[in-house]
Design an enzyme around this catalytic site. Sequence first.
Site, short mmCIF file in Angstrom:
data_model
loop_
_atom_site.label_atom_id
_atom_site.label_comp_id
_atom_site.label_asym_id
_atom_site.label_seq_id
_atom_site.Cartn_x
_atom_site.Cartn_y
_atom_site.Cartn_z
CD GLU A 107 0.63 22.29 31.23
OE1 GLU A 107 1.23 23.29 31.02
OE2 GLU A 107 0.85 21.82 32.46
CB CYS A 149 1.30 26.79 17.28
SG CYS A 149 0.78 25.65 18.43
CB CYS A 184 4.94 27.70 20.44
SG CYS A 184 4.28 26.06 19.77
CD GLU A 213 -1.36 28.61 20.01
OE1 GLU A 213 -1.47 27.58 20.72
OE2 GLU A 213 -0.43 29.33 19.89
CG ASN A 246 -2.67 25.19 27.56
OD1 ASN A 246 -3.77 25.99 28.01
ND2 ASN A 246 -1.67 25.08 28.27
CB CYS A 303 -0.14 24.38 21.45
SG CYS A 303 1.79 24.21 21.68
#
Length: 143
Positions: free
Chosen positions: A46, A91, A88, A57, A44, A55
């Site tokens: 940010e 994803c 999430c 994934e 990930n 993310c």
Amino acid sequence: MTRDPSSLLAAAISARRAAYAPYSHFTVGASVISRDGKMFTGANVENASYGLSMCAERIAIYSAVSAGVRALEAIAVAGPEGVTVTPCGACRQVINEVNAGMKVIFSKAGQIKIESISALLPEAFAPSTLADAAPSSRSAPVR
């Protein structure tokens, strides 16, 4: 699934080390494997403008797609040690888009778990949803 889930999860754990999470400090790694055995990882990333974060994934999947690999069969996700992490909603939607039969591997209470994306995202919005909504050749044009 023909691949070793523990190896795929280990790759996700390793990928987690590359995470850039200065705001949440919640590091996540992911690894995805193709039907022909090619593996791609992601962590990930940010951003101070939170909506621009990405993310692990999706980074792993987009890396595979960017390399021309589309036949993906499984994805593993690993969050902070001891924390159960599954993809999430965003994803899950991307995973479903790439392969509605994809297997999702994660750790729960120290045990490797494998779920289908269809179990994690029931009644998914899919490419077939768009096809179902396509205007038929008999309908009158909208003016």
